[in-house]
Design an enzyme around this catalytic site. Structure first.
Site, mmCIF file in Angstrom:
data_model
loop_
_atom_site.group_PDB
_atom_site.id
_atom_site.type_symbol
_atom_site.label_atom_id
_atom_site.label_comp_id
_atom_site.label_asym_id
_atom_site.label_seq_id
_atom_site.Cartn_x
_atom_site.Cartn_y
_atom_site.Cartn_z
ATOM 1 N N CYS A 38 0.675 -1.520 -0.376
ATOM 2 C CA CYS A 38 0.051 0.267 0.422
ATOM 3 C C CYS A 38 1.226 1.402 -0.020
ATOM 4 C CB CYS A 38 -0.845 -0.191 0.744
ATOM 5 S SG CYS A 38 -2.044 2.028 1.777
ATOM 6 N N GLY A 263 -4.401 -8.836 -11.672
ATOM 7 C CA GLY A 263 -4.225 -8.702 -10.468
ATOM 8 C C GLY A 263 -3.273 -8.461 -9.667
ATOM 9 N N HIS A 441 -24.688 23.881 -0.529
ATOM 10 C CA HIS A 441 -25.051 24.143 -2.293
ATOM 11 C C HIS A 441 -23.162 24.510 -2.402
ATOM 12 C CE1 HIS A 441 -26.120 24.502 -5.754
ATOM 13 N NE2 HIS A 441 -26.809 26.519 -5.567
HETATM 14 P P1 FAD Z 1 0.820 -5.804 1.953
HETATM 15 O O1 FAD Z 1 0.327 -4.347 1.770
HETATM 16 O O2 FAD Z 1 1.128 -6.253 0.485
HETATM 17 O O3 FAD Z 1 2.227 -5.933 3.244
HETATM 18 C C1 FAD Z 1 2.685 -7.721 3.567
HETATM 19 C C2 FAD Z 1 3.931 -7.288 3.625
HETATM 20 O O4 FAD Z 1 4.225 -8.211 4.572
HETATM 21 C C3 FAD Z 1 4.957 -6.776 3.134
HETATM 22 O O5 FAD Z 1 5.756 -5.091 3.498
HETATM 23 C C4 FAD Z 1 5.756 -7.586 2.853
HETATM 24 O O6 FAD Z 1 7.527 -7.129 2.811
HETATM 25 C C5 FAD Z 1 6.351 -8.633 4.069
HETATM 26 N N1 FAD Z 1 6.420 -9.507 4.425
HETATM 27 C C6 FAD Z 1 6.219 -11.087 3.102
HETATM 28 N N2 FAD Z 1 6.614 -11.669 3.431
HETATM 29 C C7 FAD Z 1 7.360 -11.441 4.615
HETATM 30 C C8 FAD Z 1 8.046 -12.403 5.371
HETATM 31 N N3 FAD Z 1 8.481 -13.716 5.498
HETATM 32 N N4 FAD Z 1 8.804 -11.679 6.661
HETATM 33 C C9 FAD Z 1 8.510 -10.268 7.074
HETATM 34 N N5 FAD Z 1 7.884 -9.856 5.841
HETATM 35 C C10 FAD Z 1 7.171 -9.676 4.993
HETATM 36 N N6 FAD Z 1 -5.911 -1.026 -1.840
HETATM 37 C C11 FAD Z 1 -6.812 -0.323 -1.490
HETATM 38 O O7 FAD Z 1 -7.467 0.305 -0.673
HETATM 39 N N7 FAD Z 1 -6.966 0.737 -2.870
HETATM 40 C C12 FAD Z 1 -6.052 1.502 -3.526
HETATM 41 O O8 FAD Z 1 -6.157 2.520 -3.958
HETATM 42 C C13 FAD Z 1 -5.053 -0.076 -3.704
HETATM 43 N N8 FAD Z 1 -4.451 0.422 -4.849
HETATM 44 C C14 FAD Z 1 -2.714 0.151 -5.413
HETATM 45 C C15 FAD Z 1 -2.911 0.161 -6.578
HETATM 46 C C16 FAD Z 1 -1.323 -1.012 -6.487
HETATM 47 C C17 FAD Z 1 -0.660 -0.677 -7.581
HETATM 48 C C18 FAD Z 1 -1.503 -1.800 -5.917
HETATM 49 C C19 FAD Z 1 -0.147 -2.694 -6.534
HETATM 50 C C20 FAD Z 1 -2.108 -2.054 -4.939
HETATM 51 C C21 FAD Z 1 -3.404 -1.607 -5.049
HETATM 52 N N9 FAD Z 1 -4.344 -1.405 -3.392
HETATM 53 C C22 FAD Z 1 -5.015 -0.654 -3.293
HETATM 54 C C23 FAD Z 1 -4.505 -2.757 -2.888
HETATM 55 C C24 FAD Z 1 -3.400 -2.374 -1.161
HETATM 56 O O9 FAD Z 1 -2.170 -2.491 -1.907
HETATM 57 C C25 FAD Z 1 -2.911 -4.142 -0.194
HETATM 58 O O10 FAD Z 1 -4.424 -5.081 -0.819
HETATM 59 C C26 FAD Z 1 -2.963 -3.906 0.367
HETATM 60 O O11 FAD Z 1 -1.874 -3.701 0.969
HETATM 61 C C27 FAD Z 1 -2.984 -5.136 1.569
HETATM 62 O O12 FAD Z 1 -2.619 -5.244 2.685
HETATM 63 P P2 FAD Z 1 -1.472 -6.463 3.224
HETATM 64 O O13 FAD Z 1 -1.369 -5.761 4.498
HETATM 65 O O14 FAD Z 1 -2.520 -7.289 3.431
HETATM 66 O O15 FAD Z 1 -0.596 -6.439 3.103
#
Ligand code: FAD
Length: 459
Positions: A38, A263, A441
């Site tokens: 994110c 995706g 408005h």
């Molecule tokens: P992530 O944000 O992917 O975080 C996972 C973290 O775990 C990462 O920092 C990674 O380094 C860490 N990690 C992984 N494995 C390990 C390990 N073994 N040890 C330690 N650390 C580890 N969502 C929205 O709601 N609005 C938006 O406008 C939007 N725009 C987007 C635009 C793009 C280009 C992309 C690619 C995605 C977008 N998203 C958006 C989706 C959003 O980014 C994700 O849904 C969100 O980041 C998911 O959060 P998360 O915490 O599940 O995972």
């Protein structure tokens, strides 16, 4: 109570903060920068780019606004620097907030050993064992690898490359007309690239309301984007210094750059999740309604568990899972569950699109008797004043009770005004309440009131 969180994206950070606020000792393990996809490679850098793109696009339409100004030229280095400073600022704030809350941040790659221990390999090769009473997995997702698309080829981009801003290509083929693909199509078209979007479904933004999808399509076409709907990519290869994209029907597109925006999939290989015998649901890690995996003491949230793969969903799941973990460790039955019906989904193209709850069609398909009212932005003073009279607001309410069950919005500021409906829905308000509320408005929000008045008359 000692809780270990693997992954410092929006999900993991929210879980860590919530657990710490309940008095738990929390260790958050992150292998890269805090903020996850994110902050570093997703929502925030993409919206920073889109802001510049909007200004660029406005300069192209300056004449319509009574201004005499040349179309903006892109300075890639400054664009990148601005994006990085916004990201750095937010990552810094996130880290400070975690430290203030007493969360111990461990930098390194975590590997789940069992519910009580995680092994962390730091960048310098040192190994640390983090012991605790429960683990929350929040390792996120990775780009979906499309068959026929060799992602290691130069100029075959993922969203990470599109955000790195090495260049503004003369032309770019975007594979996939989901929110991410369209936001990049919108930004790069505004920066001057010739953009073609290939989408296998018969509409862009598959899954969203068809009218909203059409408004976005028309807006992007006005910006010069071309669409190839009902077409899929079978091969991407280098050809005479360019990239050749072969479509399943046999036609070919030659381009400077291809962006694979087909995706994302849960990253189950991360943290050794795939090897522990945790049960899966399709490509995602399986959890129950309280975010418990099939292994006791191991919980999971965010993109890793699939569903709505959005930052605010990951965040909410992080908070709920942390509450459930704390309750369980105190011997209380977990009770915090996601309320998916009230979660908005937004697209930040020009024009924007946003939705919450159900459409009229999906409500009827599931046997709910509903009415719908639509208010077009062509009749909205603020939209006309802004020179953006494109789009509409649709409200869906239960017949009889008037309870709002959904809204679809396309047009300027859609991603902001959708929350009025989310609040109303979450509190079970009837559409008549919205109709009776004075709206300032001129605002785009007035279109919600107009639709609500019309909807009330049909109840
Ligand atoms: P992530 O944000 O992917 O975080 C996972 C973290 O775990 C990462 O920092 C990674 O380094 C860490 N990690 C992984 N494995 C390990 C390990 N073994 N040890 C330690 N650390 C580890 N969502 C929205 O709601 N609005 C938006 O406008 C939007 N725009 C987007 C635009 C793009 C280009 C992309 C690619 C995605 C977008 N998203 C958006 C989706 C959003 O980014 C994700 O849904 C969100 O980041 C998911 O959060 P998360 O915490 O599940 O995972």
């Amino acid at each position: 109570m000692r809780i270990t969180v693997i992954g410092g994206g929006p999900g993991g950070m929210a879980a860590a903060l919530e657990a710490a606020s309940s008095g738990a000792q929390v260790t958050l393990i992150e292998k890269d920068r805090l903020g996850g996809t994110c902050l570093n490679r997703g929502c925030i850098p993409a919206k920073t780019l889109l802001r510049s793109a909007k200004v660029a696009s406005d300069t192209r339409n300056a004449e319509e606004l009574g201004l005499d100004c040349p179309p903006a030229r892109v300075d890639v280095d400054r664009l990148r620097a601005r994006k990085e400073s916004v990201v750095d600022e937010l990552v810094g704030q996130a880290e400070a907030q975690l430290r203030r809350a007493g969360v111990r941040i461990v930098s390194g790659e975590g590997r789940l050993i069992d519910a009580n221990s995680v092994e962390v390999a730091s960048a310098n090769g040192a190994l640390e064992r983090v012991e605790g009473d429960a683990v929350i997995l929040a390792t996120g997702s990775k780009p979906f690898e499309l068959p026929g698309v060799d992602q290691s080829l130069p100029r075959v981009w993922t969203s990470d490359d599109a955000l790195n801003l090495a260049e503004i290509p003369k032309d770019i083929v975007v594979i996939g007309a989901g929110a991410v693909g369209l936001e990049f199509a919108c930004a790069y078209a505004a920066f001057g690239s010739k953009v073609i979007v290939v989408e296998m479904m018969d509409q862009i933004l598959p899954g969203i309301d068809r009218r909203a999808s059409r408004v976005v399509l028309e807006g992007l076409e006005r910006a010069g984007v071309t669409f190839r709907l009902r077409e899929s990519v079978s091969l991407v290869e280098h050809h005479e210094g360019r990239v050749r994209v072969t479509l399943a029907g046999g036609s070919e597109l030659l381009t400077d750059v291809v962006l694979n925006a087909a995706g994302r999939v849960p990253d189950i290989a991360a943290a050794g999740v795939g090897q522990l015998g945790l049960e899966m649901r399709g490509r995602a890690l399986k959890v129950d309604e309280y975010f418990r995996t099939s292994v006791e003491g191991v919980w999971a949230i965010g993109d890793l568990i699939g569903g709505m793969m959005l930052a605010h969903v990951a965040e909410e799941e992080g908070v709920l899972a942390a509450r459930n973990v704390v309750d369980t460790l105190k011997g209380i039955e977990p009770s915090s569950r996601l309320e998916p019906d009230f979660i908005p989904a937004c697209v930040y193209t020009f024009p924007e699109a946003a939705s919450v709850g159900v459409t009229r069609e999906s409500a009827r398909a599931s046997g709910i008797d509903v009415v719908q009212a639509i208010s077009k932005l062509t009749a909205n003073g603020k939209a006309l004043a802004e020179g953006e009279p494109y789009g509409f607001v649709a409200i869906v309410a239960e017949k009889g009770s008037g309870k709002i069950v959904g809204a679809q919005i396309a047009g300027a500021h859609a991603v902001e005004i959708v929350h009025e409906i989310a609040v109303a829905m979450r509190n079970g308000l009837p559409v008549q309440s919205l109709a009776a509320t004075v709206h300032a408005h001129p605002t785009i929000s007035e279109a919600l009131k107009v639709a609500a008045i019309d909807c009330s008359s049909k109840i």
